[in-house]
Design an enzyme around this catalytic site. Structure first.
Site, short mmCIF file in Angstrom:
data_model
loop_
_atom_site.label_atom_id
_atom_site.label_comp_id
_atom_site.label_asym_id
_atom_site.label_seq_id
_atom_site.Cartn_x
_atom_site.Cartn_y
_atom_site.Cartn_z
N ARG A 198 0.76 -1.46 0.03
CA ARG A 198 0.00 -0.23 -0.12
C ARG A 198 0.86 1.06 -0.43
O ARG A 198 0.29 2.11 -0.79
CB ARG A 198 -0.97 -0.09 1.63
CG ARG A 198 -1.84 -0.98 1.45
CD ARG A 198 -3.02 -1.14 2.65
NE ARG A 198 -2.12 -1.45 3.38
CZ ARG A 198 -1.93 -2.82 4.01
NH1 ARG A 198 -3.20 -3.56 3.00
NH2 ARG A 198 -1.36 -3.72 4.34
N ILE A 199 2.03 0.95 1.34
CA ILE A 199 2.59 1.96 1.26
C ILE A 199 3.53 2.48 -0.24
O ILE A 199 3.65 3.21 -0.08
CB ILE A 199 3.22 2.40 2.44
CG1 ILE A 199 1.96 2.94 3.12
CG2 ILE A 199 4.55 4.37 2.43
CD1 ILE A 199 2.59 2.20 4.55
N ASP A 257 9.79 -7.12 -5.23
CA ASP A 257 8.79 -6.93 -4.33
C ASP A 257 8.34 -9.19 -4.31
O ASP A 257 7.76 -8.62 -5.40
CB ASP A 257 7.45 -6.52 -3.76
CG ASP A 257 5.93 -7.61 -2.61
OD1 ASP A 257 6.58 -8.36 -3.01
OD2 ASP A 257 5.42 -5.97 -1.79
N ALA A 263 9.49 2.95 7.65
CA ALA A 263 8.79 1.51 7.66
C ALA A 263 9.41 1.26 8.92
O ALA A 263 8.09 1.67 9.97
CB ALA A 263 8.82 0.10 6.98
N ARG A 264 10.19 0.39 9.63
CA ARG A 264 10.16 -0.16 11.38
C ARG A 264 11.66 -0.74 11.38
O ARG A 264 12.55 -0.72 10.66
CB ARG A 264 9.90 -1.66 10.55
CG ARG A 264 8.16 -1.76 11.84
CD ARG A 264 8.41 -0.71 13.01
NE ARG A 264 6.12 -0.90 13.06
CZ ARG A 264 5.75 0.57 12.82
NH1 ARG A 264 6.25 1.56 12.26
NH2 ARG A 264 4.59 0.35 13.22
N ASP A 272 12.64 7.63 9.96
CA ASP A 272 11.83 7.74 10.62
C ASP A 272 11.06 6.67 12.49
O ASP A 272 10.81 6.92 12.67
CB ASP A 272 10.48 7.99 9.87
CG ASP A 272 9.63 8.51 10.67
OD1 ASP A 272 9.02 9.41 11.47
OD2 ASP A 272 8.13 8.33 10.96
N GLU A 301 13.48 1.96 19.50
CA GLU A 301 13.43 3.13 19.40
C GLU A 301 11.94 3.99 20.75
O GLU A 301 12.02 4.94 21.37
CB GLU A 301 12.29 4.08 18.01
CG GLU A 301 11.01 3.43 18.44
CD GLU A 301 10.69 3.64 16.61
OE1 GLU A 301 11.36 3.62 15.58
OE2 GLU A 301 9.67 3.78 16.36
N HIS A 360 9.59 9.16 14.17
CA HIS A 360 8.50 8.15 14.03
C HIS A 360 7.53 8.72 13.72
O HIS A 360 5.92 8.50 14.44
CB HIS A 360 7.74 7.13 14.81
CG HIS A 360 7.23 6.09 14.17
ND1 HIS A 360 7.80 3.85 14.73
CD2 HIS A 360 6.98 5.64 13.68
CE1 HIS A 360 7.46 3.61 13.87
NE2 HIS A 360 6.10 4.01 12.99
P1 NAD Z 1 1.62 -3.71 3.04
O1 NAD Z 1 1.81 -5.37 3.69
O2 NAD Z 1 0.88 -3.35 2.22
O3 NAD Z 1 2.78 -3.46 1.68
C1 NAD Z 1 4.06 -4.42 2.71
C2 NAD Z 1 4.64 -4.89 1.37
O4 NAD Z 1 5.75 -5.48 1.68
C3 NAD Z 1 3.59 -6.52 0.27
O5 NAD Z 1 3.50 -5.80 -0.86
C4 NAD Z 1 4.87 -7.32 0.99
O6 NAD Z 1 4.67 -8.45 -0.39
C5 NAD Z 1 5.97 -6.56 0.60
N1 NAD Z 1 6.86 -7.63 1.24
C6 NAD Z 1 6.82 -8.70 2.44
N2 NAD Z 1 8.19 -9.31 2.50
C7 NAD Z 1 9.04 -8.50 1.75
C8 NAD Z 1 10.91 -8.56 0.66
N3 NAD Z 1 11.66 -9.55 1.79
N4 NAD Z 1 11.02 -8.12 0.69
C9 NAD Z 1 10.42 -7.09 -0.44
N5 NAD Z 1 8.46 -7.27 0.03
C10 NAD Z 1 8.12 -7.74 0.77
O7 NAD Z 1 1.75 -2.59 4.36
P2 NAD Z 1 2.21 -0.96 4.28
O8 NAD Z 1 0.98 -0.32 4.93
O9 NAD Z 1 2.21 -0.48 2.54
O10 NAD Z 1 3.19 -0.89 4.94
C11 NAD Z 1 4.53 -0.87 5.27
C12 NAD Z 1 5.25 -0.67 6.21
O11 NAD Z 1 5.02 0.55 6.82
C13 NAD Z 1 5.24 -1.89 7.80
O12 NAD Z 1 5.89 -1.92 8.04
C14 NAD Z 1 4.53 -0.28 8.27
O13 NAD Z 1 4.84 -0.67 9.41
C15 NAD Z 1 5.39 0.50 8.07
N6 NAD Z 1 4.75 1.97 8.73
C16 NAD Z 1 5.53 3.03 9.57
C17 NAD Z 1 4.67 4.32 9.52
C18 NAD Z 1 5.54 5.71 9.73
O14 NAD Z 1 4.58 6.69 10.30
N7 NAD Z 1 6.58 5.38 9.81
C19 NAD Z 1 3.49 4.44 9.43
C20 NAD Z 1 2.73 2.99 8.71
C21 NAD Z 1 3.25 2.77 8.16
#
Ligand code: NAD
Length: 330
Positions: free
Chosen positions: A155-156, A175, A233-234, A258, A263, A294
């Protein structure tokens, strides 16, 4: 029904009260996190909503939640690495998250930070603080000249890809679980190809056993020396020690994070009295690194959606209706 919301920030209360009124659910909000010390307060409530950076790792918490009749742990975040899914399953607790509260909130910070690094703003400000207004080393590329590599095109990641594509960058993505769609704003490539060719590399996968420390010294060594690396992400996806070494050895040109390992208890808190995370301190001191605490998610539409979607999922689950965002009990 009665819900208890843990880890509530002031800015969430308005949306929680509004949702509670509209759905005739009594909502109690409190700033403390769900821990062994606070779990007893759940007694008497039908549902809980949780937002926290610290992991819920004690089995006692899961056991007590089940004893109190709780059926679902509803998170107000996308990431669910704070929940021990095995323990949740053991005590028959469903877990829901809020995956799509606003992918733009994260995407726009990625864009902001990429521009910040690209135009050397951290270095400019560092020099200015010493009265140095010289141009040396500040020439930059323009965004449309660059290849942006998105790791994790979910999604992101997809939103990030669209934003850079709209600005004229070439966007490549990796991906392993994604079924490519010709409409996607990204050209899918292998991991190695992305790491070697991208000028800006941004990671957007969940933190799992597979992705923990996926970005390490081997990855940084393969990147261009001019590459900019972003992690919104994390923290655990990146080996922080290796990131620092790569920056010191000029294996990459800059980074924006971020999120960082350990953290919890620092990001989101005023720690002017000091904090214990030497690697975070070291990164903050580097002018070619930009650290945000974050806040990528932290926009007005995102906060409203996080609160409303989370409470809605809990409510629907308890009424026996379908819930879109369960992360376990499949
Ligand atoms: P999502 O599940 O929609 O997308 C994650 C994608 O990563 C999926 O398409 C999956 O197939 C892919 N993936 C899994 N393993 C992989 C690998 N080894 N190599 C490459 N791609 C791989 O998740 P999202 O909603 O897009 O969120 C993504 C990240 O953003 C999460 O870790 C979430 O915790 C983080 N996040 C951070 C904040 C922030 O404030 N900093 C806010 C929201 C989300």
């Amino acid at each position: 029904m009665k819900f208890l919301m843990f880890g509530t920030r002031q800015d969430e209360i308005e949306w929680a009260e509004k949702w509670g009124k509209e759905n005739q659910v009594e909502i109690t909000t409190r700033p403390e996190l769900l821990t062994e010390n606070t779990v007893d307060d759940v007694k008497g409530y039908d549902g809980i909503s949780v937002l926290q950076q610290a992991p819920i790792d004690s089995e006692v918490i899961y056991q007590k939640l089940a004893d109190f009749g709780i059926k679902i742990i509803s998170l107000r975040s996308t990431g669910y690495d704070t929940v021990n899914l095995a323990l949740a399953k053991k005590y028959h607790l469903a877990v829901s998250n809020v995956p799509g509260y606003s992918t733009r909130s994260i995407g726009e910070l990625v864009l902001t930070q990429a521009m910040h690094l690209l135009r050397h703003i951290g270095i400019v400000e560092d020099r200015e603080s010493r009265g140095d207004f010289s141009f040396e080393g500040l020439e930059s590329k323009e965004i449309h000249q660059l290849t942006v590599g998105v790791i994790g095109v979910g999604r992101i990641g997809m939103t990030v890809a669209s934003l850079f594509k709209a600005l004229g960058s070439e966007v490549i993505g990796y991906d392993p679980y994604k079924k490519p769609n010709p409409e996607d704003p990204v050209k899918y490539v292998s991991y190695d190809e992305l790491i070697k060719n991208a000028d800006i590399i941004t990671v957007h996968m969940q933190l799992t056993d597979d992705t923990k420390h996926m970005i390490d010294q081997n990855t940084f060594k393969q990147m261009k020396n001019s590459a900019l690396f972003l992690n919104m992400a994390r923290g655990g996806i990146v080996n922080t020690k290796d990131l620092i070494e790569a920056l010191k050895n000029h294996e990459i040109a800059g980074a924006a994070i971020d999120t960082i390992e350990d953290e919890a208890g620092i990001f989101g808190v005023d720690r002017q009295n000091g904090y214990d995370n030497p690697m975070l301190k070291e990164l903050i001191e580097m002018p070619n690194v930009s650290v945000t605490p974050h806040i990528a998610f932290y926009t007005e539409p995102a906060v409203q959606n996080m609160v409303e979607y989370c409470l809605e999922d809990s409510y629907k689950f308890l009424k026996g209706e379908g819930v879109d965002h369960l992360v376990n009990l499949d």
